[in-house]
Each structure stands twice: as C-alpha cells, then as structure tokens.
Design a protein around this motif. Structure first.
Motif, mmCIF file in Angstrom:
data_model
loop_
_atom_site.group_PDB
_atom_site.id
_atom_site.type_symbol
_atom_site.label_atom_id
_atom_site.label_comp_id
_atom_site.label_asym_id
_atom_site.label_seq_id
_atom_site.Cartn_x
_atom_site.Cartn_y
_atom_site.Cartn_z
ATOM 1 N N ILE A 11 5.973 -9.330 0.021
ATOM 2 C CA ILE A 11 4.841 -8.387 -0.515
ATOM 3 C C ILE A 11 5.431 -7.491 0.659
ATOM 4 N N GLY A 12 5.350 -7.384 2.128
ATOM 5 C CA GLY A 12 5.365 -6.393 2.502
ATOM 6 C C GLY A 12 6.619 -6.023 2.592
ATOM 7 N N LEU A 13 7.490 -6.730 2.389
ATOM 8 C CA LEU A 13 8.781 -5.849 1.850
ATOM 9 C C LEU A 13 8.516 -4.705 0.733
ATOM 10 N N VAL A 14 8.402 -5.639 -0.526
ATOM 11 C CA VAL A 14 7.432 -4.707 -1.528
ATOM 12 C C VAL A 14 6.763 -3.592 -1.738
ATOM 13 N N LEU A 15 6.268 -3.776 -0.581
ATOM 14 C CA LEU A 15 5.205 -2.553 0.548
ATOM 15 C C LEU A 15 5.804 -1.708 0.776
ATOM 16 N N MET A 16 6.946 -1.769 1.220
ATOM 17 C CA MET A 16 7.895 -1.222 2.397
ATOM 18 C C MET A 16 8.255 -0.063 1.606
ATOM 19 N N LEU A 21 9.162 4.770 -0.828
ATOM 20 C CA LEU A 21 9.745 5.792 -1.984
ATOM 21 C C LEU A 21 8.415 6.937 -2.779
ATOM 22 N N GLY A 22 7.403 6.259 -2.135
ATOM 23 C CA GLY A 22 5.666 7.065 -2.154
ATOM 24 C C GLY A 22 5.810 8.476 -1.272
ATOM 25 N N ILE A 23 6.104 8.068 -0.351
ATOM 26 C CA ILE A 23 7.117 9.045 0.738
ATOM 27 C C ILE A 23 7.896 10.408 0.077
ATOM 28 N N ILE A 24 8.787 10.206 -0.447
ATOM 29 C CA ILE A 24 10.099 11.288 -0.230
ATOM 30 C C ILE A 24 9.729 12.497 -1.438
ATOM 31 N N PRO A 25 8.796 12.062 -2.336
ATOM 32 C CA PRO A 25 8.500 13.416 -3.384
ATOM 33 C C PRO A 25 7.168 14.148 -2.621
ATOM 34 N N GLY A 26 6.441 14.100 -1.766
ATOM 35 C CA GLY A 26 5.601 14.841 -0.877
ATOM 36 C C GLY A 26 6.118 15.314 -0.261
ATOM 37 N N ALA A 27 7.425 14.881 0.823
ATOM 38 C CA ALA A 27 7.918 15.210 1.806
ATOM 39 C C ALA A 27 8.795 16.616 1.932
ATOM 40 N N ALA A 44 0.054 4.755 3.482
ATOM 41 C CA ALA A 44 -1.093 2.994 4.046
ATOM 42 C C ALA A 44 -0.174 1.750 3.544
ATOM 43 N N ALA A 45 0.392 1.986 2.353
ATOM 44 C CA ALA A 45 1.312 1.249 2.017
ATOM 45 C C ALA A 45 2.708 0.836 3.187
ATOM 46 N N LEU A 46 3.042 1.804 3.479
ATOM 47 C CA LEU A 46 4.340 1.377 4.014
ATOM 48 C C LEU A 46 3.915 0.813 5.595
ATOM 49 N N THR A 47 2.942 1.333 6.371
ATOM 50 C CA THR A 47 2.011 0.776 7.281
ATOM 51 C C THR A 47 1.705 -1.216 6.896
ATOM 52 N N GLY A 49 2.365 -3.057 4.983
ATOM 53 C CA GLY A 49 4.065 -3.753 4.619
ATOM 54 C C GLY A 49 4.724 -3.967 5.422
ATOM 55 N N THR A 50 5.049 -3.445 6.639
ATOM 56 C CA THR A 50 5.508 -3.265 7.833
ATOM 57 C C THR A 50 4.596 -4.191 8.801
ATOM 58 N N TRP A 51 3.240 -3.889 8.774
ATOM 59 C CA TRP A 51 2.770 -4.798 9.252
ATOM 60 C C TRP A 51 2.593 -6.243 8.477
ATOM 61 N N LEU A 52 2.010 -6.705 7.341
ATOM 62 C CA LEU A 52 2.892 -7.555 6.612
ATOM 63 C C LEU A 52 4.395 -8.597 7.374
ATOM 64 N N VAL A 53 5.140 -7.933 7.480
ATOM 65 C CA VAL A 53 6.174 -8.330 7.561
ATOM 66 C C VAL A 53 6.518 -8.631 9.550
ATOM 67 N N GLY A 54 5.883 -7.825 9.658
ATOM 68 C CA GLY A 54 6.083 -7.816 11.725
ATOM 69 C C GLY A 54 5.291 -8.940 11.910
ATOM 70 N N THR A 55 4.084 -9.521 10.920
ATOM 71 C CA THR A 55 2.839 -10.717 11.352
ATOM 72 C C THR A 55 3.465 -11.760 10.297
#
Length: 62
Positions: A11-16, A21-27, A44-47, A49-55
């Motif tokens: 789930i964390g990998l999918v959120l990451m 992909l959500g950040i790219i168009p806005g950046a 928020a999804a990237l954060t 996801g990173t937390w889920l993978v890390g824990t």
C-alpha cells in the motif's frame, strides 16, 4: 518478511507512486493554478506512502 510480501509495504509503494505522479504536473513550469492545488494531496500521499514502507518491517524505522 520481504518488502513485497507485506500488505502495508505494498500500500505504501502504491501511495508513493501515486504521489510522485501527482506532483509532476503541478511542478512543471507554466502549469495551471488548479494543478498547483493538486500538490498538497500528492505530497500527503507520498509522505504517507513513505511512512508506511518505512514502518512495515519490525525494528527501528530508518
């Protein structure tokens, strides 16, 4: 337990991926104002996801 066998890690990998992909168009330069509003949920999804993978594994998160 491997990274791809843990449900929490998957789930964390999918959120990451979704967050990245959500950040790219806005950046991109010259993006519309509505795309810059999408940066907040994407970050928020990237954060999350990173937390889920890390824990997802036992022990101290790195």
């Amino acid at each position: 337990m491997g990274l791809l066998t843990s449900r929490k890690a998957l789930i964390g990998l999918v959120l990451m991926v979704v967050g990245t992909l959500g950040i790219i168009p806005g950046a991109l330069p010259g993006s519309a104002q509505t795309m810059t509003y999408a940066l907040v949920p994407a970050a928020a999804a990237l954060t999350l996801g990173t937390w889920l993978v890390g824990t997802s594994e036992g022990g101290r998160p790195v």
